[in-house]
Write an enzyme that holds these catalytic residues in place. Structure first.
Site, PDB file in Angstrom:
ATOM      1  N   LYS A  35      21.534  51.988  -9.157  1.00 38.14           N
ATOM      2  CA  LYS A  35      21.510  50.513  -9.204  1.00 38.14           C
ATOM      3  C   LYS A  35      20.437  50.033 -10.165  1.00 38.14           C
ATOM      4  O   LYS A  35      19.457  50.737 -10.455  1.00 38.14           O
ATOM      5  CB  LYS A  35      21.271  49.915  -7.818  1.00 38.14           C
ATOM      6  CG  LYS A  35      19.951  50.317  -7.131  1.00 38.14           C
ATOM      7  CD  LYS A  35      18.743  49.519  -7.540  1.00 38.14           C
ATOM      8  CE  LYS A  35      17.463  49.991  -6.892  1.00 38.14           C
ATOM      9  NZ  LYS A  35      16.239  49.416  -7.430  1.00 38.14           N
ATOM     10  N   ASP A 185      17.209  50.730  -0.039  1.00 39.33           N
ATOM     11  CA  ASP A 185      18.251  50.600  -1.071  1.00 39.33           C
ATOM     12  C   ASP A 185      19.583  51.245  -0.675  1.00 39.33           C
ATOM     13  O   ASP A 185      20.576  51.130  -1.401  1.00 39.33           O
ATOM     14  CB  ASP A 185      17.791  51.276  -2.381  1.00 39.33           C
ATOM     15  CG  ASP A 185      16.692  50.486  -3.075  1.00 39.33           C
ATOM     16  OD1 ASP A 185      16.577  49.267  -2.812  1.00 39.33           O
ATOM     17  OD2 ASP A 185      15.954  51.087  -3.878  1.00 39.33           O
TER      18      ASP A 185
HETATM   19  O1  C5P Z   1      12.472  51.792   2.140  1.00 39.58           O
HETATM   20  P1  C5P Z   1      11.954  52.719   1.082  1.00 39.58           P
HETATM   21  O2  C5P Z   1      11.666  54.087   1.607  1.00 39.58           O
HETATM   22  O3  C5P Z   1      12.781  52.728  -0.127  1.00 39.58           O
HETATM   23  O4  C5P Z   1      10.528  52.081   0.636  1.00 39.58           O
HETATM   24  C1  C5P Z   1       9.474  52.852   0.093  1.00 39.58           C
HETATM   25  C2  C5P Z   1       8.168  52.064   0.200  1.00 39.58           C
HETATM   26  O5  C5P Z   1       8.196  50.956  -0.693  1.00 39.58           O
HETATM   27  C3  C5P Z   1       7.880  51.464   1.551  1.00 39.58           C
HETATM   28  O6  C5P Z   1       7.221  52.383   2.390  1.00 39.58           O
HETATM   29  C4  C5P Z   1       6.982  50.283   1.196  1.00 39.58           C
HETATM   30  O7  C5P Z   1       5.656  50.705   0.951  1.00 39.58           O
HETATM   31  C5  C5P Z   1       7.552  49.822  -0.134  1.00 39.58           C
HETATM   32  N1  C5P Z   1       8.544  48.738   0.068  1.00 39.58           N
HETATM   33  C6  C5P Z   1       8.068  47.465   0.398  1.00 39.58           C
HETATM   34  N2  C5P Z   1       8.983  46.455   0.582  1.00 39.58           N
HETATM   35  C7  C5P Z   1      10.310  46.676   0.434  1.00 39.58           C
HETATM   36  C8  C5P Z   1      10.797  47.958   0.080  1.00 39.58           C
HETATM   37  C9  C5P Z   1       9.877  48.973  -0.091  1.00 39.58           C
HETATM   38  O8  C5P Z   1       6.871  47.256   0.531  1.00 39.58           O
HETATM   39  N3  C5P Z   1      11.154  45.670   0.618  1.00 39.58           N
END
Ligand code: C5P
Length: 369
Positions: A35, A185
């Protein structure tokens, strides 16, 4: 109780060992898209540290392929294993297997692999018989830690493949719920097309369906991958530092309203003028050369550029496939100026979400060093 087990129980997946007896030797192939975020508005972090987002994802033609197979176990009962083959993109040509990147991946802890975590979240172990194991093979074309949801695509493809292979009978909605519990995502990778993401980016509203093949409304992208990834939490942290002490310009209800009406038939010029990413400045502060690459892409005729998600991939919009290939060739020629660049790729969107495939693409079987 581990969160994965809790998710499996929430979804009503219990001990179904007997059902698994007939599936040994069967395999299922699924693909899931990379994406880009056409826009990305970031609000203040909540108590858990996550940031509320308002974003429009566009699924791209660049895809991960996951093959899931049930085999007789070798020692460890109900094991879930993963092998990742990494391919390098080349504009206008098929991806090429990279032995070095594949070997590097083999050294990673499989329990941290989002494909394994997705299979665990579905309760795959509970369905396998004690003398069976689930073998996942990931054919990876999306860069690792590139801001393009490569790991999320592996998880999305595994969710759909395991659901089908193990006969779990989960609905698309069930899979979206599991996906949201695994990573922000992943629901967008399941959905594909152009879709709006709110909450942590995991609450999805489909906007424009993706197509199987490129058509007149498809948008063409030049993607510049970097040798070194960027950590998503680090980029969010840098954004928080940059915002500290400044009044928050509550952007969360901003341009996405425009995109809500998007039909997919807007011109690439209009789309280029609307691209925006609140994480871009933070990513550029961490990697100033990304802005230089963006500038070079504009000089070469790109309509607009942005950092994809939290970066460091630089994505530039072109007016056609031919235009994108021309820009890609020129930036490839300028590689000595940008020692941090790994590869350049051309992709189009919006592509389809996660889907079952009859077979692996031909470049998988004909891949050479
Ligand atoms: O959800 P994912 O594992 O992709 O996110 C990785 C990190 O990115 C999270 O632990 C957080 O620190 C940050 N993040 C965030 N806000 C979001 C998505 C991700 O702060 N909406």
């Amino acid at each position: 109780m581990p969160p994965e087990t809790r998710l499996a129980e929430d979804l009503g997946i219990g001990e179904m060992e007997a059902d698994a007896m007939g599936i040994e030797g069967r395999s299922v192939i699924c693909s899931a898209p990379a994406k880009v975020n056409l826009n990305l508005f970031v609000g203040q972090p909540d108590d858990s540290g996550y940031h509320p987002l308002d974003t429009v994802f566009q699924a791209l033609s660049l895809r991960e392929y996951v093959r899931a197979e049930v085999r007789a176990s070798r020692g460890v009962d109900r094991a879930i294993s993963v092998q990742t083959l990494v391919y390098r993109s080349q504009p206008g040509r098929s991806p090429r297997l990279s032995r070095a990147a594949t070997d590097e991946f083999a050294r990673m802890d499989p329990q941290g692999h989002l494909a394994v975590r997705a299979a665990e979240a579905l309760g795959a172990r509970r369905v396998l018989a004690s003398n069976q194991r689930l073998v996942l093979t990931v054919h990876k074309t999306i860069p690792v830690a590139g801001g393009m949801a490569g790991g999320s695509a592996d998880a999305a493809a595994t969710l759909v493949a395991a659901n089908h292979l193990l006969g779990l009978g989960l609905s698309h909605h069930d899979l979206l719920v599991t996906a949201a519990g695994l990573g922000a995502d992943i629901p967008a990778c399941l959905t594909g097309g152009n879709c709006r993401g709110t909450g942590r980016g995991d609450q999805i509203e489909p906007l424009t369906p993706g197509t199987e093949k490129p058509g007149p409304d498809s948008k063409w992208w030049v993607l510049v991958f970097q040798k070194q990834g960027l950590s998503t939490p680090e980029v969010f942290r840098r954004l928080d530092q940059m915002k500290a002490g400044r009044p928050d310009r509550n952007t969360l209800a901003g341009l996405s309203t425009t995109f809500r009406r998007a039909t997919g038939s807007e011109s690439p010029e209009l789309l280029a003028s609307l691209l925006s990413n609140d994480l871009q400045q933070a990513a550029v502060e961490l990697r100033p050369e990304l802005a230089e690459i963006g500038g070079a892409l504009l000089d070469l005729g790109a309509l607009g550029w942005m950092i994809s998600g939290s970066g460091p991939t630089v994505a530039a919009l072109a007016s056609s496939e031919h235009h994108a290939l021309q820009i890609a060739e020129s930036i490839n020629g300028a590689m000595p100026l940008f020692p941090g660049v790994k590869d350049v790729a051309v992709a189009w969107g919006p592509g389809q979400g996660t889907k079952l495939e009859g077979r692996l693409p031909s470049w998988v079987t004909t891949a050479k060093d």
